[in-house]
Design a protein around this motif. Structure first.
Motif, PDB file in Angstrom:
ATOM      1  N   GLU A  86       2.131  39.415  38.513  1.00  7.50           N
ATOM      2  CA  GLU A  86       1.979  39.795  39.918  1.00  7.50           C
ATOM      3  C   GLU A  86       0.500  39.854  40.303  1.00  7.50           C
ATOM      4  OE1 GLU A  86       4.406  40.783  42.588  1.00  7.50           O
ATOM      5  OE2 GLU A  86       5.294  39.319  41.224  1.00  7.50           O
ATOM      6  N   ILE A  87      -0.295  40.413  39.428  1.00  4.24           N
ATOM      7  CA  ILE A  87      -1.728  40.560  39.688  1.00  4.24           C
ATOM      8  C   ILE A  87      -2.399  39.199  39.827  1.00  4.24           C
ATOM      9  CG2 ILE A  87      -3.881  41.237  38.522  1.00  4.24           C
ATOM     10  CD1 ILE A  87      -2.286  43.779  37.590  1.00  4.24           C
ATOM     11  N   THR A 137      -4.952  29.608  33.466  1.00  5.19           N
ATOM     12  CA  THR A 137      -3.956  28.635  33.008  1.00  5.19           C
ATOM     13  C   THR A 137      -2.673  28.764  33.824  1.00  5.19           C
ATOM     14  OG1 THR A 137      -3.259  30.161  31.247  1.00  5.19           O
ATOM     15  CG2 THR A 137      -4.849  28.434  30.666  1.00  5.19           C
ATOM     16  N   HIS A 138      -2.335  29.984  34.216  1.00  6.75           N
ATOM     17  CA  HIS A 138      -1.111  30.142  35.009  1.00  6.75           C
ATOM     18  C   HIS A 138      -1.266  29.518  36.396  1.00  6.75           C
ATOM     19  CE1 HIS A 138       2.744  31.689  36.217  1.00  6.75           C
ATOM     20  NE2 HIS A 138       2.187  32.149  37.332  1.00  6.75           N
ATOM     21  N   ARG A 139      -2.422  29.671  36.991  1.00 10.31           N
ATOM     22  CA  ARG A 139      -2.636  29.044  38.300  1.00 10.31           C
ATOM     23  C   ARG A 139      -2.627  27.522  38.181  1.00 10.31           C
ATOM     24  NH1 ARG A 139      -7.288  33.293  40.482  1.00 10.31           N
ATOM     25  NH2 ARG A 139      -5.841  35.039  40.826  1.00 10.31           N
ATOM     26  N   ASN A 160      11.259  37.371  38.418  1.00 14.17           N
ATOM     27  CA  ASN A 160      10.744  36.030  38.140  1.00 14.17           C
ATOM     28  C   ASN A 160      11.814  35.136  37.524  1.00 14.17           C
ATOM     29  OD1 ASN A 160       8.629  34.260  38.434  1.00 14.17           O
ATOM     30  ND2 ASN A 160       7.679  34.751  36.479  1.00 14.17           N
ATOM     31  N   SER A 161      12.989  35.722  37.268  1.00 13.60           N
ATOM     32  CA  SER A 161      14.146  34.925  36.868  1.00 13.60           C
ATOM     33  C   SER A 161      14.561  33.973  37.996  1.00 13.60           C
ATOM     34  CB  SER A 161      15.310  35.846  36.497  1.00 13.60           C
ATOM     35  OG  SER A 161      15.507  36.830  37.498  1.00 13.60           O
ATOM     36  N   LEU A 162      14.247  34.361  39.237  1.00 13.30           N
ATOM     37  CA  LEU A 162      14.466  33.474  40.388  1.00 13.30           C
ATOM     38  C   LEU A 162      13.248  32.555  40.502  1.00 13.30           C
ATOM     39  CD1 LEU A 162      15.737  36.253  42.828  1.00 13.30           C
ATOM     40  CD2 LEU A 162      17.146  34.626  41.530  1.00 13.30           C
ATOM     41  N   HIS A 163      13.067  31.755  39.479  1.00 15.09           N
ATOM     42  CA  HIS A 163      11.773  31.103  39.291  1.00 15.09           C
ATOM     43  C   HIS A 163      11.500  30.009  40.332  1.00 15.09           C
ATOM     44  CE1 HIS A 163       8.250  31.187  36.825  1.00 15.09           C
ATOM     45  NE2 HIS A 163       8.283  29.885  36.599  1.00 15.09           N
ATOM     46  N   SER A 164      12.547  29.342  40.767  1.00 13.13           N
ATOM     47  CA  SER A 164      12.362  28.333  41.816  1.00 13.13           C
ATOM     48  C   SER A 164      11.818  28.959  43.097  1.00 13.13           C
ATOM     49  CB  SER A 164      13.694  27.631  42.124  1.00 13.13           C
ATOM     50  OG  SER A 164      14.020  26.714  41.118  1.00 13.13           O
ATOM     51  N   VAL A 165      12.277  30.171  43.397  1.00 19.38           N
ATOM     52  CA  VAL A 165      11.794  30.866  44.591  1.00 19.38           C
ATOM     53  C   VAL A 165      10.318  31.207  44.434  1.00 19.38           C
ATOM     54  CG1 VAL A 165      12.239  32.742  46.214  1.00 19.38           C
ATOM     55  CG2 VAL A 165      14.099  31.869  44.798  1.00 19.38           C
ATOM     56  N   HIS A 166       9.967  31.672  43.244  1.00 19.07           N
ATOM     57  CA  HIS A 166       8.560  32.011  42.998  1.00 19.07           C
ATOM     58  C   HIS A 166       7.666  30.788  43.124  1.00 19.07           C
ATOM     59  CE1 HIS A 166       4.873  33.438  41.261  1.00 19.07           C
ATOM     60  NE2 HIS A 166       4.993  32.601  40.242  1.00 19.07           N
ATOM     61  N   HIS A 167       8.113  29.647  42.592  1.00 18.34           N
ATOM     62  CA  HIS A 167       7.280  28.444  42.679  1.00 18.34           C
ATOM     63  C   HIS A 167       7.209  27.906  44.108  1.00 18.34           C
ATOM     64  CE1 HIS A 167       5.746  27.007  38.754  1.00 18.34           C
ATOM     65  NE2 HIS A 167       6.606  27.896  38.293  1.00 18.34           N
ATOM     66  N   LYS A 168       8.273  28.097  44.848  1.00 22.22           N
ATOM     67  CA  LYS A 168       8.257  27.637  46.239  1.00 22.22           C
ATOM     68  C   LYS A 168       7.387  28.544  47.111  1.00 22.22           C
ATOM     69  CE  LYS A 168      11.316  26.124  49.962  1.00 22.22           C
ATOM     70  NZ  LYS A 168      12.722  25.887  50.393  1.00 22.22           N
ATOM     71  N   PRO A 180       4.788  31.149  46.023  1.00 24.97           N
ATOM     72  CA  PRO A 180       4.064  31.885  44.981  1.00 24.97           C
ATOM     73  C   PRO A 180       3.345  33.144  45.462  1.00 24.97           C
ATOM     74  CG  PRO A 180       2.937  29.831  45.534  1.00 24.97           C
ATOM     75  CD  PRO A 180       4.267  29.782  46.201  1.00 24.97           C
ATOM     76  N   ALA A 181       3.134  33.273  46.773  1.00 24.59           N
ATOM     77  CA  ALA A 181       2.447  34.452  47.295  1.00 24.59           C
ATOM     78  C   ALA A 181       3.394  35.619  47.570  1.00 24.59           C
ATOM     79  CB  ALA A 181       1.691  34.096  48.579  1.00 24.59           C
TER      80      ALA A 181
END
Length: 294
Positions: free
Chosen positions: A55-56, A88-90, A235-243, A245-246
């Motif tokens: 999150e940070i 690396t995550h970004r 973050n299990s809803l990972h597609s949502v997070h990638h779509k 990310p903010a």
């Protein structure tokens, strides 16, 4: 000042403060807990800390990113400099690069050249690592060892970025170790908790991405909203997070519910009902080959 205060995500900030309080209690009062309670409790906490760090990295929970990063910089799992995780995550979030081992630093795939150069016994370990049970049991050892070897090679080569990242990490590591030593926390027990915390996080990471031609279809959705979903801060809803990310973690599920049909159409219906379904399918069966297929 008032405008900025309105942007503080007090729920997430409260979780950060609560985490440090619980970690402090467990580590300072460790003698009050039997090891069979202490190790699992710390493993869960440290895995949750990784979710808070995530999150940070995405600019939560305050408008002041230096403050955010200060909250997430202590290497409580000991081995990973926050700066390297952040950068690396970004880099991993570049859509076109997801899953490619030469471009995506979080990819679990390998190039055919690296695979061919491996001894057979090591190929066997990495094949086992592509089962969910293998990822839980030996994934932390393979992942941390591979990461540290890679970082050591960069340091040996005189890579300035890597040197600066590890130099920034050392004072934080010293602070964590000083705390543990002051309270006479057994370091072997703490290392065991760190290992199992990575095992827990590996459940989320195991099928998080897949190598397919359409970039939007490379990212998973696990729909359940139970303990693991909270541990991973949705973050299990990972597609949502990638779509998006903010988006803060507590808005991901509502967004998914509102856009479920469109999101699943976009990600090619790469979806599981829960992690139990994932476990039943891939506990003993490799999800796919180790070599990147594209």
């Amino acid at each position: 000042m008032t405008e900025k205060l309105k942007k503080i995500e007090y729920l997430t900030l409260g979780l950060v403060c609560s985490f440090y309080l619980l970690w402090g209690v467990l580590t300072s009062l460790h003698s009050l807990f039997p090891i069979w309670v202490l190790v699992p409790a710390l493993a869960v906490l440290l895995s949750f800390y990784g979710s808070l760090q995530h999150e940070i990295i995405h600019y939560h929970p305050t408008p002041w990113q230096k403050l955010n990063e200060g909250l997430g910089s202590p290497p409580l799992a000991l081995y990973l400099p926050f700066i390297i995780y952040r950068d690396t995550h970004r880099q991993h979030h570049v859509l076109e690069n997801i899953s490619y081992p030469s471009k995506d630093p979080e990819s679990y795939y390998m190039t055919s050249e690296r695979w061919a150069a491996m001894p057979v016994w090591l190929q066997g370990l990495y094949t086992l690592n592509n089962t969910l049970l293998g990822r839980i049991l030996i994934g932390p050892a393979l992942g941390v060892t591979g990461f540290l070897i890679s970082e050591f090679k960069k340091l040996q080569a005189g890579d300035k970025y890597t040197q600066q990242a590890w130099l920034a990490y050392l004072p934080w590591l010293g602070l964590v170790l000083a705390w543990l030593l002051y309270w006479q926390f057994p370091l072997g027990v703490y290392l065991l908790a760190c290992y199992f915390s990575i095992s827990l996080t590996s459940i989320r990471i195991f099928a998080e991405h897949q190598a397919v031609h359409t970039p939007e279809q490379r990212t998973i959705v696990v729909e359940a909203n139970g303990f693991l979903s909270f541990l991973f801060l949705q973050n299990s809803l990972h597609s949502v997070h990638h779509k998006y990310p903010a988006l803060p973690w507590y808005k991901l599920r509502q967004t998914y519910q509102q856009e479920r049909e469109a999101i699943l159409q976009e990600n090619g219906a790469y979806v599981f009902k829960n992690y139990l379904e994932l476990f039943k399918r891939y506990a003993f069966k490799a999800k796919e080959g180790v070599v990147h297929p594209l």
